[in-house]
Design an enzyme around this catalytic site. Sequence first.
Site, PDB file in Angstrom:
ATOM      1  N   ASP A 269      14.997  27.211 -30.082  1.00  0.00           N
ATOM      2  CA  ASP A 269      14.236  27.373 -29.468  1.00  0.00           C
ATOM      3  C   ASP A 269      13.492  26.946 -28.077  1.00  0.00           C
ATOM      4  OD1 ASP A 269      12.637  28.150 -31.630  1.00  0.00           O
ATOM      5  OD2 ASP A 269      12.435  26.389 -31.677  1.00  0.00           O
TER       6      ASP A 269
ATOM      7  N   CYS B 137       3.293   1.761   2.566  1.00  0.00           N
ATOM      8  CA  CYS B 137       4.638   1.162   2.550  1.00  0.00           C
ATOM      9  C   CYS B 137       5.911   1.220   1.940  1.00  0.00           C
ATOM     10  CB  CYS B 137       4.316  -0.376   1.924  1.00  0.00           C
ATOM     11  SG  CYS B 137       3.384  -1.123   2.121  1.00  0.00           S
TER      12      CYS B 137
ATOM     13  N   ASP C 280      11.766  23.240 -32.136  1.00  0.00           N
ATOM     14  CA  ASP C 280      12.082  21.986 -32.308  1.00  0.00           C
ATOM     15  C   ASP C 280      13.606  21.971 -32.579  1.00  0.00           C
ATOM     16  OD1 ASP C 280      12.878  23.953 -34.684  1.00  0.00           O
ATOM     17  OD2 ASP C 280      12.286  22.207 -36.015  1.00  0.00           O
TER      18      ASP C 280
ATOM     19  N   CYS D  86       0.653  -0.820   0.280  1.00  0.00           N
ATOM     20  CA  CYS D  86       0.185   0.054   0.076  1.00  0.00           C
ATOM     21  C   CYS D  86       1.434   0.940   0.432  1.00  0.00           C
ATOM     22  CB  CYS D  86      -1.349  -0.222   0.910  1.00  0.00           C
ATOM     23  SG  CYS D  86       0.103  -0.074   3.227  1.00  0.00           S
TER      24      CYS D  86
ATOM     25  N   ASP E  19       6.456  27.543 -32.452  1.00  0.00           N
ATOM     26  CA  ASP E  19       7.773  28.628 -33.609  1.00  0.00           C
ATOM     27  C   ASP E  19       7.407  28.112 -34.943  1.00  0.00           C
ATOM     28  OD1 ASP E  19      10.823  28.869 -34.670  1.00  0.00           O
ATOM     29  OD2 ASP E  19      11.075  26.811 -34.055  1.00  0.00           O
TER      30      ASP E  19
END
Length: 735
Positions: free
Chosen positions: A622, A17, A618, A14, A425
């Site tokens: 950027d 734990c 990309d 659980c 972009d």
Amino acid sequence: MTITRTFPVSGMTCTACARSVERIISSVDGVQLTEVSYAGSVATIQYDPAVVPPEEFVQKLEPFGFTLQPEPEDVVTAVFEEQQHYVAELKRNAYGAMFLAMPIMVVSMLRHHSTMWVQVLCGIGALIVSVVFGKLFYIRAVKQLKYLETSMDTLVALSTCISLLWSFSALVFHDWFMERGIHPDVYFESSAVIIAFVLLGKYFEERAKQRSSSAISSLLSLQDKTVRVRRNGNDEVIPTTDVVLHDEVVVFAGEKINVDGIVLNGASTVQESMLTGESLPVEKVIGTKVYAGTINGNGTLHIKAVGIKNNTLLHSIIVAVHNAQNSKAPIQRYADKISSVFVPTVICLSVLTFLCWILFGPEGSLSVAITTSIAVLIIACPCALGLATPTALMVSMGKAAQLGIVIKNANALEKAGDVDTVVFDKTGTITEGEPTVQTFTWATTENHNEYLQLLYAIESQSTHPLAQAICSYIKSNQTSFNLFPIAIQTIPGKGVTATVNGENFYVGTPEWIEHETGLQIQQTFGNGSIVVFSSSKHIIASLIISDILTSSAKAAVSELQSNGITCALLSGDNQKYTQLIATQIGIATFLANCTPQSKQEYIKVEQTKGNTVAMVGDGINDAQALAQADVSIAMGRGTDVALNTADITLLHNNIASVSTAIKLSKKTMKVIKQNLMWAFLYNIILIPIAGGILIPLNGFSLDPMIAGLAMALSSVSVVSNSLRLRNFLGEQPNP
């Protein structure tokens, strides 16, 4: 120097734990940060290996009943295999416990007609259920109790022990109790059925958790164990783990590709949908890249292996998805804090329930006090609360991976649903990123051939799409090249500079070259990016380079705007061309002549307005803006810098996936809130009922074995609700 590693951890039943494991490891010298996922069965630890070796984590956890693998060859595979083993063990124990518990329950219904020896047999059966099938509850509870730790095991062990001890006492001292007006009821069926139902619930829960991580198992299934290589002119089939870099791998039609590589010979189409979400096959010819886990089409390919074993795109996706599934969203931390004090609180409530019935209940309430206190212990197990968030995250991130969207962490998934502004972009995002030179105008009448050679030498060392377009143009207009080494310096967002024979040369934006050289550049207009080639003394040439829109750009922007999200376009290109692109895709807000700094500043301004901003890019230029944004999204074909900076990667380079990611985030957060609401309401409503609040009103009491069933069903219901996210279809972008 600290490092961060993830280790498989078994023995957790659980979230309490998981909290215990976090506290234990965090107390070790040299550990900076520990984050444990109960749902994922892993511990992510930031530590100094010079101070503490991983073996010490094993030694620290072992006394508490937890097992950590210090040197797994592959964490994802190790966790997957351990989960399969655990589910099989749970199944055996659950079915064995049910086989014995059901007859005991039937006998209990007829207890008034049964003999003492039948009750003794029931007691022996209940004891077998506890000692044989439920022994791990007691072993872990005792180990944790020695160090004042508590968990679900504590609740189960405590409740069933009380039930067994009272029942055996009632049998042995039957007459003694009767003489004092206490009816000595036995509850062997409660003990046996509680363990049976808890085990059965854990089994169904673990099975459902496996289904919640089905994306991982499906990705793992893409990896074949053998591969065909050509060595010394002969083909031989060897284990995939034995492939070495630059091996020539031969893949026949219809076979899986098991390495990342470059096609040396042959031509075919390859189905990459399992990695990118693209439904259409991709053509592969000499020089193109192929990836492990994809399926070859109708031709034979000879491939140079450049990514093998754990260094393939497929493996990086598996690791990214696994790590993301086991990271914690901010909303989960509230549930963790509650779970950390829940078990001690429940034990106190159980004791309080017992005392209330003894002190304030009617005469002869001892049996009621025992059954209600046991029911409180069982009904309030915090499993559902602990599973509410992580299971939804696991399913959601797995679904995202199937759609070609790799989400780095849970924090990004949660934030994506709050995005109200998306900044794009242009090049490689809104446009295809494969620009072509439309016009090439000489500003000088001399040395054209030499200047072309120099321009090619400079631009061939740059990875910028515009540089690649210039090289392609020169190659198509120049039959021979006299290449020579040249050192260049890249100025992101502006251009490149090189020094040849003591003279500086520049290739970049007109504004930047004017600033660097002091030359006056006559403004050139055109539907494209303007690039100027110059020395420090005079302008040599100017070029207009244009790109085409991606097929999904206009529809993707329209989809975002229809959902109330503001879109903006940032570009390093000139005002006229940027405005043209913005108009074509329906974006009213745009900014031209952008530098990396100005992109970052634009996002800062939007954030100061209270907007939650996602940046989609990309390239290297950027990276600053991606880092600044609340949610950063990179196209899969982008540069390593962009991909490493981004929270989310779109493998299929389709910006329609931006809307998909935002919708998936909203759907996931809705499911998480439903789960948390159910978990809280379940405990708020049923704990008082288990405590016997309805007994004075209508005589209704919650039998402990029914409480065990209800507890199991609460966990299963939360996981099942999370599994609905697997049906997140329809929003998948068109390829």
